[in-house]
Scaffold this motif. Structure first.
Motif, PDB file in Angstrom:
ATOM      1  N   ILE A 134       0.837  -1.204   0.000  1.00  0.00           N
ATOM      2  CA  ILE A 134       0.000   0.000   0.000  1.00  0.00           C
ATOM      3  C   ILE A 134       0.874   1.256   0.000  1.00  0.00           C
ATOM      4  O   ILE A 134       0.659   2.183  -0.761  1.00  0.00           O
ATOM      5  CB  ILE A 134      -0.961  -0.027   1.216  1.00  0.00           C
ATOM      6  CG1 ILE A 134      -2.053  -1.061   0.933  1.00  0.00           C
ATOM      7  CG2 ILE A 134      -1.569   1.344   1.483  1.00  0.00           C
ATOM      8  CD1 ILE A 134      -2.966  -1.366   2.087  1.00  0.00           C
ATOM      9  N   ILE A 135       1.939   1.218   0.810  1.00  0.00           N
ATOM     10  CA  ILE A 135       2.840   2.375   0.856  1.00  0.00           C
ATOM     11  C   ILE A 135       3.478   2.577  -0.527  1.00  0.00           C
ATOM     12  O   ILE A 135       3.554   3.692  -1.033  1.00  0.00           O
ATOM     13  CB  ILE A 135       3.957   2.175   1.917  1.00  0.00           C
ATOM     14  CG1 ILE A 135       3.362   1.923   3.306  1.00  0.00           C
ATOM     15  CG2 ILE A 135       4.943   3.333   1.931  1.00  0.00           C
ATOM     16  CD1 ILE A 135       2.781   3.115   3.999  1.00  0.00           C
ATOM     17  N   ALA A 136       3.876   1.439  -1.148  1.00  0.00           N
ATOM     18  CA  ALA A 136       4.492   1.547  -2.476  1.00  0.00           C
ATOM     19  C   ALA A 136       3.485   2.101  -3.483  1.00  0.00           C
ATOM     20  O   ALA A 136       3.826   2.932  -4.329  1.00  0.00           O
ATOM     21  CB  ALA A 136       5.002   0.188  -2.921  1.00  0.00           C
ATOM     22  N   LEU A 137       2.234   1.644  -3.385  1.00  0.00           N
ATOM     23  CA  LEU A 137       1.221   2.120  -4.332  1.00  0.00           C
ATOM     24  C   LEU A 137       0.945   3.603  -4.136  1.00  0.00           C
ATOM     25  O   LEU A 137       0.682   4.327  -5.097  1.00  0.00           O
ATOM     26  CB  LEU A 137      -0.083   1.321  -4.155  1.00  0.00           C
ATOM     27  CG  LEU A 137      -0.044  -0.107  -4.712  1.00  0.00           C
ATOM     28  CD1 LEU A 137      -1.383  -0.798  -4.489  1.00  0.00           C
ATOM     29  CD2 LEU A 137       0.283  -0.102  -6.195  1.00  0.00           C
ATOM     30  N   ASP A 195      -9.302  -4.106   1.481  1.00  0.00           N
ATOM     31  CA  ASP A 195     -10.280  -3.192   0.913  1.00  0.00           C
ATOM     32  C   ASP A 195      -9.589  -1.916   0.414  1.00  0.00           C
ATOM     33  O   ASP A 195      -9.808  -1.452  -0.703  1.00  0.00           O
ATOM     34  CB  ASP A 195     -11.298  -2.845   2.024  1.00  0.00           C
ATOM     35  CG  ASP A 195     -12.684  -2.691   1.433  1.00  0.00           C
ATOM     36  OD1 ASP A 195     -12.736  -2.317   0.258  1.00  0.00           O
ATOM     37  OD2 ASP A 195     -13.676  -2.944   2.146  1.00  0.00           O
ATOM     38  N   VAL A 196      -8.703  -1.385   1.280  1.00  0.00           N
ATOM     39  CA  VAL A 196      -7.992  -0.158   0.922  1.00  0.00           C
ATOM     40  C   VAL A 196      -7.083  -0.419  -0.296  1.00  0.00           C
ATOM     41  O   VAL A 196      -7.003   0.384  -1.218  1.00  0.00           O
ATOM     42  CB  VAL A 196      -7.138   0.332   2.119  1.00  0.00           C
ATOM     43  CG1 VAL A 196      -6.238   1.488   1.702  1.00  0.00           C
ATOM     44  CG2 VAL A 196      -8.042   0.751   3.256  1.00  0.00           C
ATOM     45  N   TYR A 197      -6.451  -1.590  -0.288  1.00  0.00           N
ATOM     46  CA  TYR A 197      -5.539  -1.946  -1.389  1.00  0.00           C
ATOM     47  C   TYR A 197      -6.299  -1.967  -2.728  1.00  0.00           C
ATOM     48  O   TYR A 197      -5.853  -1.400  -3.723  1.00  0.00           O
ATOM     49  CB  TYR A 197      -4.919  -3.311  -1.085  1.00  0.00           C
ATOM     50  CG  TYR A 197      -4.047  -3.845  -2.196  1.00  0.00           C
ATOM     51  CD1 TYR A 197      -2.728  -3.442  -2.312  1.00  0.00           C
ATOM     52  CD2 TYR A 197      -4.555  -4.752  -3.133  1.00  0.00           C
ATOM     53  CE1 TYR A 197      -1.934  -3.925  -3.338  1.00  0.00           C
ATOM     54  CE2 TYR A 197      -3.775  -5.228  -4.153  1.00  0.00           C
ATOM     55  CZ  TYR A 197      -2.461  -4.819  -4.256  1.00  0.00           C
ATOM     56  OH  TYR A 197      -1.689  -5.281  -5.272  1.00  0.00           O
ATOM     57  N   LEU A 198      -7.469  -2.598  -2.703  1.00  0.00           N
ATOM     58  CA  LEU A 198      -8.253  -2.685  -3.935  1.00  0.00           C
ATOM     59  C   LEU A 198      -8.692  -1.301  -4.384  1.00  0.00           C
ATOM     60  O   LEU A 198      -8.632  -0.970  -5.570  1.00  0.00           O
ATOM     61  CB  LEU A 198      -9.496  -3.559  -3.706  1.00  0.00           C
ATOM     62  CG  LEU A 198      -9.204  -5.045  -3.695  1.00  0.00           C
ATOM     63  CD1 LEU A 198     -10.473  -5.839  -3.456  1.00  0.00           C
ATOM     64  CD2 LEU A 198      -8.583  -5.462  -5.044  1.00  0.00           C
ATOM     65  N   PHE A 199      -9.108  -0.501  -3.423  1.00  0.00           N
ATOM     66  CA  PHE A 199      -9.535   0.846  -3.752  1.00  0.00           C
ATOM     67  C   PHE A 199      -8.390   1.617  -4.419  1.00  0.00           C
ATOM     68  O   PHE A 199      -8.551   2.249  -5.452  1.00  0.00           O
ATOM     69  CB  PHE A 199      -9.993   1.562  -2.469  1.00  0.00           C
ATOM     70  CG  PHE A 199     -10.366   2.987  -2.694  1.00  0.00           C
ATOM     71  CD1 PHE A 199     -11.638   3.331  -3.172  1.00  0.00           C
ATOM     72  CD2 PHE A 199      -9.462   4.013  -2.458  1.00  0.00           C
ATOM     73  CE1 PHE A 199     -11.974   4.660  -3.395  1.00  0.00           C
ATOM     74  CE2 PHE A 199      -9.794   5.338  -2.688  1.00  0.00           C
ATOM     75  CZ  PHE A 199     -11.058   5.671  -3.156  1.00  0.00           C
ATOM     76  N   LEU A 200      -7.187   1.463  -3.805  1.00  0.00           N
ATOM     77  CA  LEU A 200      -6.020   2.173  -4.319  1.00  0.00           C
ATOM     78  C   LEU A 200      -5.674   1.761  -5.740  1.00  0.00           C
ATOM     79  O   LEU A 200      -5.431   2.601  -6.596  1.00  0.00           O
ATOM     80  CB  LEU A 200      -4.814   1.849  -3.430  1.00  0.00           C
ATOM     81  CG  LEU A 200      -4.292   2.954  -2.533  1.00  0.00           C
ATOM     82  CD1 LEU A 200      -3.136   2.428  -1.719  1.00  0.00           C
ATOM     83  CD2 LEU A 200      -3.845   4.140  -3.356  1.00  0.00           C
ATOM     84  N   THR A 201      -5.655   0.439  -5.976  1.00  0.00           N
ATOM     85  CA  THR A 201      -5.288  -0.016  -7.332  1.00  0.00           C
ATOM     86  C   THR A 201      -6.305   0.492  -8.341  1.00  0.00           C
ATOM     87  O   THR A 201      -5.937   0.909  -9.447  1.00  0.00           O
ATOM     88  CB  THR A 201      -5.188  -1.545  -7.428  1.00  0.00           C
ATOM     89  OG1 THR A 201      -6.312  -2.102  -6.794  1.00  0.00           O
ATOM     90  CG2 THR A 201      -3.946  -2.094  -6.799  1.00  0.00           C
ATOM     91  N   THR A 202      -7.596   0.498  -7.976  1.00  0.00           N
ATOM     92  CA  THR A 202      -8.604   0.991  -8.921  1.00  0.00           C
ATOM     93  C   THR A 202      -8.373   2.474  -9.207  1.00  0.00           C
ATOM     94  O   THR A 202      -8.415   2.903 -10.362  1.00  0.00           O
ATOM     95  CB  THR A 202     -10.022   0.811  -8.315  1.00  0.00           C
ATOM     96  OG1 THR A 202     -10.063  -0.404  -7.621  1.00  0.00           O
ATOM     97  CG2 THR A 202     -11.101   0.864  -9.353  1.00  0.00           C
TER      98      THR A 202
END
Ligand SMILES: Nc1ncnc2c1ncn2[C@@H]1O[C@H](COP(=O)(O)OP(=O)(O)OP(=O)(O)O)[C@@H](O)[C@H]1O
Length: 796
Positions: A134-137, A195-202
């Protein structure tokens, strides 16, 4: 005052209904309270400054009441700023998640009973990996455009709890209220992170779709984060199943080697650093493969591991005798070498270099030495090696870098003290990619090779226990600095008698066994083997003989396998049937004596060989044309020979006038390609005299020697090789320089008994032995230069 989890809460708490927003624990935020809601604030202040914030999901269309979310946040009022006109501003801080049990009143403000939801924390490897991803994204997102306020990055970087990170991001990322509420209700922090990860990638994909120069790079970054995560999940599952991740197992294995006593300290510290790096790299990236093979080399090198030597000179002698016929002097020198080694453990001293034509047993001697010492045997060929990196390796910064051949082979052998044979040192090349000979010097020099540093390994390896042996066909092309470090042992080649012995004692038993004929008592008649040697091979060594014998054995094996009548004894008259028509005829015996064609003995790649020097003359103006396989030194020899013959024309009965009206053409047909050198001088001069006196030269007389301008005949090298070659070709008389008298000792008695070997001191002697006298051959023709425009028929 900072928010911290509560042990207990009052049974009833005022509820602040929040529209279009969700409050998370650990969050601080201001609220403006109107006059009409001051009762709620006062109630909260009475209840330990606590109130519950619940998001309003909808308004009941019938009752007009607010419908609260079932999960909210208990908050503490940290500050109250009352306004003179009534109302106030309060600073709230989220403390903990709570679950709504029941609403107790709705007016003038809602009161409810709630229960605390204990915060969980998940620190497993998947959660860690998710946090890292997440930090990398976020960084990727930042490179594509601003997603978070600048100071949020700092705050987020400092968070090390999975649940807290997810909550904070839910606020910073401007998620929709329903998504935020879903996150608040998700109690497992791992699920919240997902959930946050998916949101971020989208979100990032949307930003990428909007373009931007760095979109491609960011796609790659997102992909690698995804892989990283999947791998962590896989690892986690494997852990739970009690399985080990293969990469981890790999690293564990390497680590156990690194921590053993196998490695010198300096290598261990490099290996440890490299292992730590390996653990951090994505195993599906090319970088991982590169780093892994390096660690693998470091772990597999036999840093201090060697075989134990058997230092028994009698046994060594037995092994050498078992494997090789004759070679008495070479074997003796090898035994001395081993004897010194048995008394003195270090192997400092000259490097042995076996020099001789192909197939005389250089390589197999090396193998025998290894066998007698109980050491591993390695052989590499230096033929045509031009790139220094082949010896010393490539630096790891190169794509596809590898260690040099020395380190590769030692690693493969798994012992630091093999017998290491470097074949064909005479064929080592040199070009713009460096000088392999210089690298080889470092390998062979006992003063330097205890810390040989291969470019790839980049740590020193001790080569001082290795026993290096080199081989060459000829010595003159070996670079001088290398030659200096070597002790040359010559293997000049074998006479037919010796070949016969080798065939009966070694080659036939070996081929019979290798072709599965142990149970079929196949024998060879001596005449049959002699026929194979004379008619089917033309070599100084025994490799072709070995091949021909193998061919006979295969044919017999086939007959045996087919149940046909297989011969038990190979007789001389069966050889043609087995091997086809004879391949070689005696070069000189079949030829007739001719004017201007003289048989010489030269030094070639395959040892000694015969050459023919041809001279032709034609009317012209003193031009000398040289063609054929003539190097610079041979061309100079030709000019010297012509000058000498001209200067001493009277001694040979040549009219001085002849030189004025003639062009001379000298040619060496390319049968055997002679090495460039001066030893053809005498042959060239004799051919010139033959042509100019029209006296035919005896074909079966062969010569070698350097001719100086003053007529001295200087000694030459490779006497035994040349005499053996002459004998193979059917020559009956060999003329050698008087100063090679010492070398006659190299010749076996049976050769001297069979051939006439004459020592000559000047060209007149050579002419007397080679050219057929005038009286035998009619009048000389050189008095009439006009005749010379056309060569008379041969033999005239
Ligand atoms: N004196 C000998 N006694 C027994 N066998 C021999 C002898 N000399 C050579 N041989 C056999 O001849 C074959 C060829 O020898 P080897 O390969 O060692 O030749 P080499 O000199 O190394 O040739 P190259 O220069 O081409 O590498 C081997 O099978 C070897 O055993």
């Amino acid at each position: 005052m900072t928010g911290h989890p509560l042990d207990a809460i009052p049974p009833e708490l005022p509820v602040y209904p929040l529209h279009d927003q969700v409050i998370f624990p650990h969050m601080s935020f201001p609220l403006f309270i109107g006059k009409e809601h001051m009762g709620l604030v006062e109630e909260a202040l009475r209840n330990n400054r606590l109130l519950v914030v619940l998001t309003v999901l909808a308004i009941d269309p019938i009752t007009g009441r607010e419908q609260f979310a079932r999960v909210g946040t208990i908050c503490r009022i940290n500050q109250v700023l009352r306004f003179p006109e009534g109302g106030c501003k309060i600073i709230l801080e989220g403390v903990n998640r709570v679950r709504l049990i029941t609403t107790l009143q709705v007016t003038p403000f809602a009161m409810a009973s709630v229960s605390l939801i204990p915060e969980r924390e998940n620190r497993n490897s998947v959660a860690q990996a998710l946090m890292q991803s997440i930090i990398a994204l976020l960084r990727v997102a930042q490179s594509l455009g601003q997603m978070l306020p600048e100071d949020a990055h700092h705050a987020i970087d400092r968070i090390d709890e999975s649940g807290k990170l997810a909550d904070s991001l839910a606020v910073y990322l401007n998620m929709e209220v329903k998504d935020q509420q879903r996150l608040l209700e998700t109690l497992d922090p791992l699920e919240r992170l997902k959930d946050v990860y998916l949101f971020l990638t989208t979100e990032i994909q949307k930003m990428q779709a909007r373009g931007g120069g760095s979109a491609d790079r960011s796609r790659q970054a997102v992909r690698s984060q995804k892989e990283h995560l999947l791998r962590e999940q896989l690892k986690h599952i494997q852990n739970q199943l009690g399985e080990e991740d293969p990469h981890q197992a790999d690293i564990r294995q390497f680590r156990s080697i690194v921590q053993s006593d196998e490695m010198p300290e300096v290598v261990r510290s490099v290996a440890e650093k490299e292992l730590a790096r390996l653990e951090r790299i994505n195993p599906s990236s090319p970088e991982y493969t590169v780093a892994r093979s390096y660690v693998e080399y470091l772990c597999n090198m036999p840093w201090q591991r060697g075989t134990s030597d058997i230092l028994d000179i009698d046994r060594a002698q037995q092994t050498l005798d078992d494997d090789h016929y004759d070679l008495v002097e070479v074997k003796e020198r090898i035994l001395e070498f081993l004897a010194v080694h048995s008394l003195k453990s270090s192997l400092k001293g000259p490097i042995l270099c076996f020099v001789g034509p192909p197939g005389v047993g250089k390589t197999s001697l090396g193998r025998s030495i290894a066998r007698s010492l109980g050491r591993k045997f390695i052989r590499i060929s230096l033929g045509g090696m031009k790139d220094e990196a082949e010896i010393r390796g490539h630096r790891r910064t190169y794509i596809g870098a590898m260690p040099g051949r020395i380190i590769q082979e030692i690693c493969r052998a798994g012992a630091n003290n093999p017998v290491f044979m470097l074949d064909e040192v005479d064929k080592i090349g040199q070009d713009f990619r460096g000088d392999p000979a210089a690298a080889l010097l470092e390998v062979l020099d006992p003063e330097q090779n205890y810390s040989f540093t291969d470019h790839y390994l980049d740590v020193p390896f001790d080569l001082s226990h290795v026993m290096f042996i080199t081989t060459a066909n000829v010595m003159d092309t070996v670079p001088p600095p290398l030659r200096d470090r070597m002790e040359v042992l010559r293997l000049p080649g074998y006479s037919d008698e010796e070949k016969l012995q080798i065939a009966f004692k070694y080659l036939i038993p070996k081929q019979v066994s290798e072709n599965g004929l142990d149970k079929h008592p196949l024998q060879f008649e001596e005449q049959a083997v002699l026929k194979i040697i004379k008619n089917y091979t033309r070599e100084a060594g025994v490799r072709s003989i070995d091949r021909q014998i193998a061919s006979v054995c295969r044919k017999v094996a086939k007959a045996v396998a087919q149940g046909k009548d297989a011969p038990e004894v190979i007789r001389s008259d069966q050889v043609e049937k087995m091997l086809g028509p004879r391949k070689y005829f005696s070069d000189v015996a079949a030829e007739e004596d001719r004017v201007g064609v003289v048989t010489g003995l030269a030094w070639t790649e395959s040892g000694g060989d015969i050459i023919f020097v041809e001279v032709s003359t034609m009317a012209g103006r003193k031009d000398l044309t040289l063609t054929g396989s003539l190097g610079n030194v041979m061309q100079e020899s030709a000019k010297t020979a012509l000058s000498y013959v001209r200067a001493h024309h009277a001694d040979f009965g040549i009219d001085a006038q002849v030189f004025e009206n003639l062009d001379i053409h000298l040619h060496v047909p390319s049968g055997a390609i002679p090495k460039d050198g001066p030893s053809a001088g005498v042959t060239i001069a004799t051919a010139l005299i033959s042509q100019l006196t029209r006296r035919p030269a005896r074909r079966n007389v062969a010569m070698t020697g350097e001719l100086t301008l003053t007529g001295r005949i200087l000694p030459i090298g490779g006497v035994k090789e040349k005499v053996l070659a002459a004998r193979r070709a059917g020559v009956t008389t060999v003329l050698l320089p008087e100063r090679n008298r010492e070398n006659l000792k190299e010749l076996d008695d049976h050769i001297l008994a069979e051939m006439t070997v004459l020592l000559v001191d000047n060209l007149s002697e050579v002419v007397a032995h080679t050219l057929i006298p005038d009286t035998e051959h009619g009048p000389r023709l050189f008095d009439c230069p006009q005749h010379l425009a056309v060569d008379p028929p041969s033999g005239s």
